[in-house]
Design a protein around this motif. Structure first.
Motif, PDB file in Angstrom:
ATOM      1  N   UNK A 125       9.408  27.651 -95.674  1.00  0.00           N
ATOM      2  CA  UNK A 125       9.318  27.517 -97.135  1.00  0.00           C
ATOM      3  C   UNK A 125      10.628  27.252 -97.873  1.00  0.00           C
ATOM      4  N   UNK A 126      11.690  28.053 -97.611  1.00  0.00           N
ATOM      5  CA  UNK A 126      12.847  28.038 -98.520  1.00  0.00           C
ATOM      6  C   UNK A 126      13.923  27.008 -98.150  1.00  0.00           C
ATOM      7  N   UNK A 127      13.532  25.768 -97.953  1.00  0.00           N
ATOM      8  CA  UNK A 127      14.532  24.707 -97.826  1.00  0.00           C
ATOM      9  C   UNK A 127      15.047  24.373 -99.227  1.00  0.00           C
ATOM     10  N   UNK A 128      16.135  23.594 -99.305  1.00  0.00           N
ATOM     11  CA  UNK A 128      16.568  23.145-100.629  1.00  0.00           C
ATOM     12  C   UNK A 128      17.110  21.720-100.574  1.00  0.00           C
ATOM     13  N   UNK A 129      17.077  21.089-101.720  1.00  0.00           N
ATOM     14  CA  UNK A 129      17.625  19.746-101.904  1.00  0.00           C
ATOM     15  C   UNK A 129      17.051  18.748-100.877  1.00  0.00           C
ATOM     16  N   UNK A 130      15.803  18.961-100.500  1.00  0.00           N
ATOM     17  CA  UNK A 130      15.089  18.051 -99.600  1.00  0.00           C
ATOM     18  C   UNK A 130      15.839  17.830 -98.294  1.00  0.00           C
ATOM     19  N   UNK A 131      16.457  18.875 -97.785  1.00  0.00           N
ATOM     20  CA  UNK A 131      17.150  18.745 -96.508  1.00  0.00           C
ATOM     21  C   UNK A 131      16.141  18.551 -95.377  1.00  0.00           C
ATOM     22  N   UNK A 132      15.016  19.289 -95.418  1.00  0.00           N
ATOM     23  CA  UNK A 132      14.064  19.248 -94.310  1.00  0.00           C
ATOM     24  C   UNK A 132      12.684  19.717 -94.784  1.00  0.00           C
ATOM     25  N   UNK A 133      11.812  18.761 -95.080  1.00  0.00           N
ATOM     26  CA  UNK A 133      10.482  19.094 -95.596  1.00  0.00           C
ATOM     27  C   UNK A 133       9.623  19.844 -94.581  1.00  0.00           C
ATOM     28  N   UNK A 193      10.781  29.057-114.561  1.00  0.00           N
ATOM     29  CA  UNK A 193      10.733  27.605-114.424  1.00  0.00           C
ATOM     30  C   UNK A 193      11.992  27.214-113.656  1.00  0.00           C
ATOM     31  N   UNK A 194      11.801  26.436-112.579  1.00  0.00           N
ATOM     32  CA  UNK A 194      12.917  26.193-111.672  1.00  0.00           C
ATOM     33  C   UNK A 194      13.738  24.957-112.035  1.00  0.00           C
ATOM     34  N   UNK A 195      13.139  23.985-112.683  1.00  0.00           N
ATOM     35  CA  UNK A 195      13.893  22.789-113.071  1.00  0.00           C
ATOM     36  C   UNK A 195      13.569  22.422-114.514  1.00  0.00           C
ATOM     37  N   UNK A 196      14.571  22.560-115.381  1.00  0.00           N
ATOM     38  CA  UNK A 196      14.368  22.342-116.809  1.00  0.00           C
ATOM     39  C   UNK A 196      14.127  20.891-117.163  1.00  0.00           C
ATOM     40  N   UNK A 210      13.168  27.010-104.334  1.00  0.00           N
ATOM     41  CA  UNK A 210      11.772  27.047-104.772  1.00  0.00           C
ATOM     42  C   UNK A 210      11.275  25.689-105.268  1.00  0.00           C
ATOM     43  N   UNK A 211      12.209  24.782-105.553  1.00  0.00           N
ATOM     44  CA  UNK A 211      11.813  23.501-106.154  1.00  0.00           C
ATOM     45  C   UNK A 211      10.858  22.723-105.235  1.00  0.00           C
ATOM     46  N   UNK A 212      11.152  22.726-103.946  1.00  0.00           N
ATOM     47  CA  UNK A 212      10.328  21.921-103.035  1.00  0.00           C
ATOM     48  C   UNK A 212       8.917  22.491-102.911  1.00  0.00           C
ATOM     49  N   UNK A 270       2.370  21.939-107.150  1.00  0.00           N
ATOM     50  CA  UNK A 270       2.097  21.428-108.485  1.00  0.00           C
ATOM     51  C   UNK A 270       1.714  19.942-108.537  1.00  0.00           C
ATOM     52  N   UNK A 271       2.301  19.141-107.675  1.00  0.00           N
ATOM     53  CA  UNK A 271       2.142  17.694-107.821  1.00  0.00           C
ATOM     54  C   UNK A 271       0.835  17.198-107.196  1.00  0.00           C
TER      55      UNK A 271
END
Ligand code: 3PG
Ligand code: CO
Length: 555
Positions: free
Chosen positions: A206-214, A316-319, A286-288, A294-295
């Protein structure tokens, strides 16, 4: 509205190239064998420290200096880069969630109302990091939310845990799962059907970030939503213990598992009509997963089944993306950041890091906002990180490539500010591998040298600092500073950040004669850096920014 025009600095000139270098996880601590920065060969950083005492100092990077609830809260990259970029101290997510829970306002908000519509017929799922690290989430907040939700009608609750070992000691996961289990048993005693439903280690699930590894997010989706994982247990405590018994297993990297009933059926897949809350307050990791929930249009992995749920983030994670659209607590309103001001005043900006820290010098720096302020004036370059490895295996990471990119940006003459994050001390420090962290610190120092050499060539100015401590202390200590030993007499490796201050150095041929650190701000912190950088670009900072660290004296 606010005027974006910055006043001219009365003494400092414009037109110099300013390099702002952030060493991630690079604090100042006493020199011993567990201080990897001390052990490593770091001639560049050493020379800054041993140089002009008016051009090197320490600043605070933890606790209230960066908007955290207490002085026991270690610094982290989110709050550190927020402070560096915004020049003011904002009450951060950890604190805002505390206040909302304490006052009960969290339950009056739109976000809670939205998810509570599901309580009658559906299940409430809580997903997040299970520890008291206070960087991404806190266990006590989770327990309060469980209590508050059950008192407000949630009858069936499933918790999807992510074990930590990165902001807290490795091995502490078992105790956190026990605490949670005990509380869920209490809730069951009150007639609430509450259970742990799935789990996995934060760096693997779950907790990857900045699309390093989906793939990381997919593993979480499979366990949490589909109820599918390579491991199945009846009981989470036993499960975590069993997974930890494997050779080289660590809390951060536990494989995904689901909890099943006596017939082998997973107890908590997410289905139509359920509510989901991601309980982390911190944004980057959390963004990914928020996008996956959501999408409607989503092509990062095959979700197989997309349940019709009500989803809310703790924050809210991204303003900029307004992601997610529903949330329990409003995030800090980090507005009028230095990056936005400088761009409005014509400063051409280059920002760079490798993937795992890329958002730190862009997204966090700009107040948790993705994208450019002005595409014409800004360029953000991401160097792809190695993915699917722990960074002790490649401790040099992409330091050299980052150094080269930043050097080229400086020499190109196209930018007034180049901003960079050098990740090694932090990313390798988090693995707890002391030898590798020493190699990491050396590589980071070499990247700094490349940047300072380029600044020398163009007659520019450098500001070298860090966002929080990590590599300077790799052992858990008692109150008097002695290493703590475990039952077997072994030292306890500290994988987390620290509460140490961080260095800041200024210099370069473009630094005006007489420009030096003031002596009247002994307690300065990261938030004082933004005004400092604005000054070095020849501008006064806005009056509500934390005061600058520099002054110009007659010489
Ligand atoms: C992480 O997310 O990797 C750690 O929890 C904190 O590290 P950072 O604040 O340096 O990113
Ligand atoms: Co870190």
């Amino acid at each position: 509205g606010a005027s974006w025009k910055l006043a001219d600095h009365p003494k400092l000139p414009k037109g110099k190239t300013v390099a702002v270098v952030v060493l991630d996880g690079w604090g100042e601590a006493k020199p011993d064998q567990y201080n990897c920065i001390h052990v490593a060969e770091t001639p560049t950083m050493d020379s800054l420290k041993k140089g002009d005492p008016d051009k090197w100092r320490l600043v605070k990077a933890h606790g209230s200096a960066v908007g955290l609830p207490t002085e026991d809260d270690m610094g982290n990259s989110e709050v550190g880069h927020n402070a560096l970029g915004a020049g003011r101290i904002f009450a951060q997510g950890a604190k805002l969630v505390d206040l909302a829970l304490e006052s009960g306002k969290i339950y009056d908000g739109e976000g809670f109302k939205y998810i509570s519509e599901c309580f009658e017929k559906g299940t409430l799922h809580l997903i997040g990091l299970l520890s008291d690290g206070g960087v991404h989430s806190r266990l006590d907040q989770l327990l309060l939310l469980l209590k508050g939700s059950s008192e407000r009608g949630a009858k069936r609750i499933r918790v999807h845990i992510l074990t930590d070992g990165r902001d807290v000691l490795d091995g502490s996961s078992v105790g956190f799962v026990e605490t949670l289990e005990n509380y869920l048993a209490e809730l069951r005693g009150k007639g609430v059907d509450a259970q742990i439903a799935s789990g996995g280690g934060r760096m693997y699930v779950t907790m990857d970030r900045y699309e390093n590894d989906w793939e990381v997010v997919k593993r979480g989706w499979d366990a949490q939503v589909l109820g599918e994982a390579p491991f199945k247990f009846r009981n989470a405590v036993e499960g975590v213990k069993q997974l930890r018994a494997a050779p080289k297993a660590s809390d951060q990297y536990l494989p995904p598992f689901v909890i099943a009933d006596e017939s082998g059926k997973p107890v908590g897949p997410i289905v139509d009509g359920d509510a989901v809350v991601t309980i982390n307050f911190r944004a980057d990791r959390m963004v990914m997963v928020a996008k996956a929930f959501e999408y409607e249009d989503f092509d990062k992995f095959d979700r197989v089944r997309v349940p019709k749920i009500r989803y809310a983030g703790m924050l809210q994670y991204d303003g900029e993306l307004k992601l997610p659209s529903h949330y329990l607590v409003s995030p800090p309103e980090i507005d009028r950041t230095s990056g936005e001001y400088l761009v409005h005043n014509g400063i051409r900006t280059f920002a760079c890091s490798e993937t795992v820290k890329f958002g730190h010098v862009t997204f966090f720096w700009n107040g948790n906002r993705s994208g450019y302020f002005n595409e014409e004036l800004e360029e953000y370059v991401e160097i792809p990180s190695d993915s699917g490895i722990t960074f002790n295996v490649q401790p040099k990471m992409k330091a050299l490539e980052i150094g080269e990119k930043v050097r080229d940006a400086i020499l190109s003459g196209k930018f007034d500010q180049v901003r960079v994050n050098i990740p090694n001390g932090d990313m390798v420090g988090h693995t707890g591998d002391i030898e590798a962290t020493v190699v990491a610190c050396k590589a980071a120092d070499e990247a700094v040298k490349m940047i300072l050499d380029a600044i020398e060539q163009v007659g520019g100015i450098y500001v070298v600092t860090a966002d929080h401590g990590n590599a300077e202390d790799m052992v858990k200590r008692n109150k008097t500073g002695q290493p703590l030993l475990d039952k077997g007499g072994k030292i306890q490796i500290l994988t987390s950040h620290t509460c140490q201050p961080v260095p800041i150095a200024i210099g370069g041929p473009g630094l005006a004669p007489g420009c030096r650190f003031r002596r009247d701000i002994p307690t300065g912190g990261l938030a004082n850096v933004a005004a400092t950088v604005m000054n070095l670009h020849g501008f006064e900072a806005p009056s509500d920014y934390e005061p600058t660290l520099v002054e110009v004296v007659d010489i």
